[in-house]
Scaffold this motif. Structure first.
Motif, PDB file in Angstrom:
ATOM      1  N   ALA A  84     -49.925 -11.327  14.948  1.00  0.00           N
ATOM      2  CA  ALA A  84     -50.147 -11.728  13.559  1.00  0.00           C
ATOM      3  C   ALA A  84     -49.861 -10.575  12.599  1.00  0.00           C
ATOM      4  O   ALA A  84     -49.314 -10.779  11.505  1.00  0.00           O
ATOM      5  N   LEU A  85     -50.184  -9.346  13.014  1.00  0.00           N
ATOM      6  CA  LEU A  85     -49.916  -8.179  12.169  1.00  0.00           C
ATOM      7  C   LEU A  85     -48.420  -7.956  11.997  1.00  0.00           C
ATOM      8  O   LEU A  85     -47.945  -7.634  10.904  1.00  0.00           O
ATOM      9  N   VAL A  86     -47.672  -8.129  13.096  1.00  0.00           N
ATOM     10  CA  VAL A  86     -46.215  -7.965  13.012  1.00  0.00           C
ATOM     11  C   VAL A  86     -45.599  -9.051  12.138  1.00  0.00           C
ATOM     12  O   VAL A  86     -44.723  -8.790  11.296  1.00  0.00           O
ATOM     13  N   ALA A  87     -46.057 -10.298  12.297  1.00  0.00           N
ATOM     14  CA  ALA A  87     -45.483 -11.412  11.539  1.00  0.00           C
ATOM     15  C   ALA A  87     -45.894 -11.379  10.073  1.00  0.00           C
ATOM     16  O   ALA A  87     -45.219 -11.985   9.223  1.00  0.00           O
ATOM     17  N   ALA A  88     -47.000 -10.674   9.751  1.00  0.00           N
ATOM     18  CA  ALA A  88     -47.450 -10.624   8.355  1.00  0.00           C
ATOM     19  C   ALA A  88     -46.541  -9.770   7.486  1.00  0.00           C
ATOM     20  O   ALA A  88     -46.514  -9.952   6.262  1.00  0.00           O
ATOM     21  N   GLY A  89     -45.796  -8.843   8.106  1.00  0.00           N
ATOM     22  CA  GLY A  89     -44.915  -7.965   7.327  1.00  0.00           C
ATOM     23  C   GLY A  89     -43.869  -8.717   6.531  1.00  0.00           C
ATOM     24  O   GLY A  89     -43.768  -8.537   5.298  1.00  0.00           O
ATOM     25  N   PRO A  90     -43.045  -9.581   7.162  1.00  0.00           N
ATOM     26  CA  PRO A  90     -42.046 -10.322   6.378  1.00  0.00           C
ATOM     27  C   PRO A  90     -42.665 -11.224   5.314  1.00  0.00           C
ATOM     28  O   PRO A  90     -42.127 -11.337   4.209  1.00  0.00           O
ATOM     29  N   MET A  91     -43.799 -11.872   5.633  1.00  0.00           N
ATOM     30  CA  MET A  91     -44.432 -12.739   4.644  1.00  0.00           C
ATOM     31  C   MET A  91     -44.927 -11.948   3.441  1.00  0.00           C
ATOM     32  O   MET A  91     -44.873 -12.419   2.296  1.00  0.00           O
ATOM     33  N   LEU A  92     -45.414 -10.730   3.684  1.00  0.00           N
ATOM     34  CA  LEU A  92     -45.957  -9.934   2.590  1.00  0.00           C
ATOM     35  C   LEU A  92     -44.866  -9.465   1.633  1.00  0.00           C
ATOM     36  O   LEU A  92     -45.166  -9.133   0.476  1.00  0.00           O
ATOM     37  N   THR A  93     -43.616  -9.442   2.079  1.00  0.00           N
ATOM     38  CA  THR A  93     -42.542  -9.030   1.171  1.00  0.00           C
ATOM     39  C   THR A  93     -42.379  -9.992   0.000  1.00  0.00           C
ATOM     40  O   THR A  93     -41.796  -9.631  -1.030  1.00  0.00           O
ATOM     41  N   LEU A  94     -42.877 -11.225   0.153  1.00  0.00           N
ATOM     42  CA  LEU A  94     -42.776 -12.203  -0.938  1.00  0.00           C
ATOM     43  C   LEU A  94     -43.727 -11.884  -2.077  1.00  0.00           C
ATOM     44  O   LEU A  94     -43.526 -12.376  -3.202  1.00  0.00           O
ATOM     45  N   ALA A 132     -37.723  -4.084  15.372  1.00  0.00           N
ATOM     46  CA  ALA A 132     -36.728  -5.031  14.866  1.00  0.00           C
ATOM     47  C   ALA A 132     -37.250  -5.764  13.640  1.00  0.00           C
ATOM     48  O   ALA A 132     -36.535  -5.967  12.647  1.00  0.00           O
ATOM     49  N   THR A 133     -38.540  -6.159  13.720  1.00  0.00           N
ATOM     50  CA  THR A 133     -39.144  -6.800  12.551  1.00  0.00           C
ATOM     51  C   THR A 133     -39.247  -5.822  11.388  1.00  0.00           C
ATOM     52  O   THR A 133     -39.061  -6.201  10.223  1.00  0.00           O
ATOM     53  N   HIS A 134     -39.536  -4.556  11.691  1.00  0.00           N
ATOM     54  CA  HIS A 134     -39.622  -3.553  10.633  1.00  0.00           C
ATOM     55  C   HIS A 134     -38.279  -3.365   9.928  1.00  0.00           C
ATOM     56  O   HIS A 134     -38.231  -3.206   8.694  1.00  0.00           O
ATOM     57  N   LEU A 135     -37.195  -3.410  10.677  1.00  0.00           N
ATOM     58  CA  LEU A 135     -35.875  -3.316  10.062  1.00  0.00           C
ATOM     59  C   LEU A 135     -35.623  -4.509   9.137  1.00  0.00           C
ATOM     60  O   LEU A 135     -35.092  -4.354   8.024  1.00  0.00           O
ATOM     61  N   ALA A 136     -36.025  -5.700   9.576  1.00  0.00           N
ATOM     62  CA  ALA A 136     -35.878  -6.887   8.714  1.00  0.00           C
ATOM     63  C   ALA A 136     -36.717  -6.757   7.453  1.00  0.00           C
ATOM     64  O   ALA A 136     -36.285  -7.140   6.353  1.00  0.00           O
ATOM     65  N   VAL A 137     -37.923  -6.194   7.594  1.00  0.00           N
ATOM     66  CA  VAL A 137     -38.781  -5.995   6.420  1.00  0.00           C
ATOM     67  C   VAL A 137     -38.127  -5.017   5.448  1.00  0.00           C
ATOM     68  O   VAL A 137     -38.139  -5.226   4.222  1.00  0.00           O
ATOM     69  N   MET A 138     -37.543  -3.937   5.940  1.00  0.00           N
ATOM     70  CA  MET A 138     -36.889  -2.980   5.052  1.00  0.00           C
ATOM     71  C   MET A 138     -35.721  -3.623   4.315  1.00  0.00           C
ATOM     72  O   MET A 138     -35.501  -3.356   3.122  1.00  0.00           O
ATOM     73  N   VAL A 139     -34.973  -4.476   5.007  1.00  0.00           N
ATOM     74  CA  VAL A 139     -33.865  -5.169   4.348  1.00  0.00           C
ATOM     75  C   VAL A 139     -34.383  -6.067   3.233  1.00  0.00           C
ATOM     76  O   VAL A 139     -33.843  -6.088   2.109  1.00  0.00           O
ATOM     77  N   LEU A 140     -35.462  -6.822   3.508  1.00  0.00           N
ATOM     78  CA  LEU A 140     -36.040  -7.695   2.482  1.00  0.00           C
ATOM     79  C   LEU A 140     -36.573  -6.900   1.300  1.00  0.00           C
ATOM     80  O   LEU A 140     -36.432  -7.311   0.138  1.00  0.00           O
ATOM     81  N   VAL A 141     -37.182  -5.750   1.578  1.00  0.00           N
ATOM     82  CA  VAL A 141     -37.701  -4.910   0.488  1.00  0.00           C
ATOM     83  C   VAL A 141     -36.561  -4.401  -0.388  1.00  0.00           C
ATOM     84  O   VAL A 141     -36.660  -4.382  -1.623  1.00  0.00           O
ATOM     85  N   VAL A 142     -35.463  -3.975   0.230  1.00  0.00           N
ATOM     86  CA  VAL A 142     -34.321  -3.493  -0.549  1.00  0.00           C
ATOM     87  C   VAL A 142     -33.752  -4.612  -1.414  1.00  0.00           C
ATOM     88  O   VAL A 142     -33.433  -4.416  -2.595  1.00  0.00           O
ATOM     89  N   LEU A 143     -33.628  -5.816  -0.847  1.00  0.00           N
ATOM     90  CA  LEU A 143     -33.088  -6.945  -1.608  1.00  0.00           C
ATOM     91  C   LEU A 143     -34.010  -7.358  -2.743  1.00  0.00           C
ATOM     92  O   LEU A 143     -33.552  -7.932  -3.750  1.00  0.00           O
ATOM     93  N   ARG A 144     -35.307  -7.058  -2.614  1.00  0.00           N
ATOM     94  CA  ARG A 144     -36.256  -7.471  -3.642  1.00  0.00           C
ATOM     95  C   ARG A 144     -36.502  -6.404  -4.699  1.00  0.00           C
ATOM     96  O   ARG A 144     -36.957  -6.731  -5.797  1.00  0.00           O
ATOM     97  N   THR A 145     -36.256  -5.134  -4.399  1.00  0.00           N
ATOM     98  CA  THR A 145     -36.622  -4.078  -5.333  1.00  0.00           C
ATOM     99  C   THR A 145     -35.376  -3.412  -5.914  1.00  0.00           C
ATOM    100  O   THR A 145     -34.767  -3.943  -6.827  1.00  0.00           O
ATOM    101  N   ARG A 146     -35.007  -2.239  -5.367  1.00  0.00           N
ATOM    102  CA  ARG A 146     -33.872  -1.485  -5.890  1.00  0.00           C
ATOM    103  C   ARG A 146     -33.138  -0.806  -4.741  1.00  0.00           C
ATOM    104  O   ARG A 146     -33.717  -0.549  -3.686  1.00  0.00           O
TER     105      ARG A 146
END
Length: 439
Positions: A84-94, A132-146
């Motif tokens: 649940a902690l790993v899966a919460a990362g992508p959801m929290l990017t929203l 792998a999930t952390h890399l996806a989270v970083m990509v989502l953060v970049v697409l959402r911020t700067r």
């Protein structure tokens, strides 16, 4: 430079890291452009498609992490909590993108400390699903911020990975290859984000430029109308001043009170003319070339001089037909001038945007006003691009609204363009115009 870089790193990743920054849904215009075939209700829900995609990805991460480890009584709870902690990362990017990065990075640390077996020379902290999930989270953060967050997150992540590798007693392993691969992915995401930001700024700039051009055109058209109305009003005020000055001499033994009243009328008329000239001087000073193409002393055109306009347009290559219905009658000078300018602008637009097409001008003298209709057919050859497209219609509409009339301008079914206007003329105004011309 180092101090500035550290300051930006602190501002981007540490100051208000868990601030609430919800991702808005897609704009209705984008959804309508992408899926115009969907019903309106479905298009409304399609606006939340990115949120649903990230949620589905988080669910897949949760199930993959949960089924990838053995389950037991206490171990099962630990694995479930970690999944649940790993899966919460992508959801929290929203909602909290920078906070999601720190949460995802903490799962990588926990995974490295609890699950990586460094006794094998082939094991590393990059082999689990957490990274792998952390890399996806970083990509989502970049697409959402700067875009610059890509470099900052990459530096923090692999600096921490190097420390963990050294603390846990493992060799460098695939740290360099993982760093290069993640760098390529993050740079690509940053490039996409930069392209989207540049495109948004270009659209905003073009929109602002179009609005500014429209406002400037409107002001220029109003200034032109003011200069033309000055000639109309100045003519009538001059007539009033002359008649007020000559009236006492037409009557023998004029009473002093009557002579004083006429003198007052003349003084007020002359003062009004002076104010008009002063205001017009201010308008002309902002546009010194306002009369560069015409004689400022020339009389203002009216519908009586429409034949010369049609002849000049025909000589330019436009085949135009004029039809007058109703009984022509004298109209107020302002109405005559505006009607002439509307016909002139309509024919100019036909020449500019519909080369080779035929045009028709209809002038209708009806009870209570004047009707105008300028229509042209489909162009027979390609028209050259015009930077002022649509501004002529704006000026015509401004003239009609100034006189309290109505106007429509739209494309016809055969590919041409039609301008239709009605300018109301009251009986008193018509009688005044008739009387002025008889005088």
């Amino acid at each position: 430079m180092a101090h500035g870089a550290l300051h930006r790193l602190r501002q981007d990743l540490f100051v208000d890291a868990f601030a609430f920054r919800p991702m808005p849904p897609l704009e209705d215009a984008k959804v309508s452009r992408w899926v115009p075939w969907l019903p309106e209700r479905l298009r409304h829900w399609t606006r939340w498609l990115p949120h649903c995609t990230v949620g589905f990805f988080s669910m897949c991460v949760f199930l993959a992490t949960l089924t990838g480890s053995g389950l037991g009584s206490v171990r099962g709870l630990l694995v479930t909590g970690f999944s649940a902690l790993v899966a919460a990362g992508p959801m929290l990017t929203l909602f909290r993108p920078v906070g999601a990065y720190w949460l995802s990075l903490s799962t990588v640390v926990v995974s490295a400390a609890a699950y990586v077996d460094f006794s094998s020379p082939f094991a590393s902290i990059f082999s689990g699903s957490a990274f792998a999930t952390h890399l996806a989270v970083m990509v989502l953060v970049v697409l959402r911020t700067r875009p610059r967050l890509a470099i900052e997150m990459w530096l923090v992540t692999f600096a921490l990975a190097a420390v963990l590798t050294g603390v846990l007693g493992s060799g460098a392993g695939d740290l360099p290859s993982a760093a290069v691969g993640c760098g390529v992915v993050l740079v690509s995401a940053a490039a996409v984000r930069a392209w989207r930001e540049e495109r948004r700024q270009v659209v905003e700039t073009l929109t602002a430029t179009a609005e500014e051009r429209g406002r400037r055109t409107l002001l220029e058209e109003r200034a032109l109308i003011a200069r033309e109305l000055h000639d109309v009003v100045a003519h009538h005020m001059s007539v009033i001043a002359i008649q007020a000055e000559a009236a006492p001499y037409r009557v023998e033994n004029t009473p002093p009170e009557l002579a004083t009243s006429f003198a007052t009328i003349r003084e007020n008329a002359v003062a009004a003319l002076t104010e008009l000239r002063r205001i017009l001087g201010v308008v002309r000073s902002a546009d010194p070339d306002a009369f560069a193409e015409s004689d400022p002393e020339a009389p203002q055109p009216t519908l009586a001089t429409l034949d010369s306009l049609l002849d000049s347009v025909r000589s330019a290559g436009l085949n135009v037909e004029a039809v007058i219905t109703g009984s022509p009658r004298p109209l107020p000078q302002g109405v005559e001038l505006s009607a002439y300018r509307i016909v002139q602008e309509g024919l100019s637009n036909a020449l500019r945007h519909s080369p080779g097409a035929d045009a028709r001008v209809e002038i209708s003298y009806v009870l209570g006003g004047l009707g105008l209709r300028i229509v042209n057919g489909r162009p027979s050859r390609l028209a050259k691009p015009s930077p002022g497209a649509g501004h002529g219609v704006l000026g015509m509409r401004e003239r009609v609204q100034m006189l309290g009339g109505e106007m429509t301008a739209d494309h016809t079914e055969d590919g041409g363009f039609e301008v239709a206007a009605f300018i109301p003329v009251g009986n008193a105004a018509g009688e005044a115009a008739t009387g002025g011309q008889r005088a």
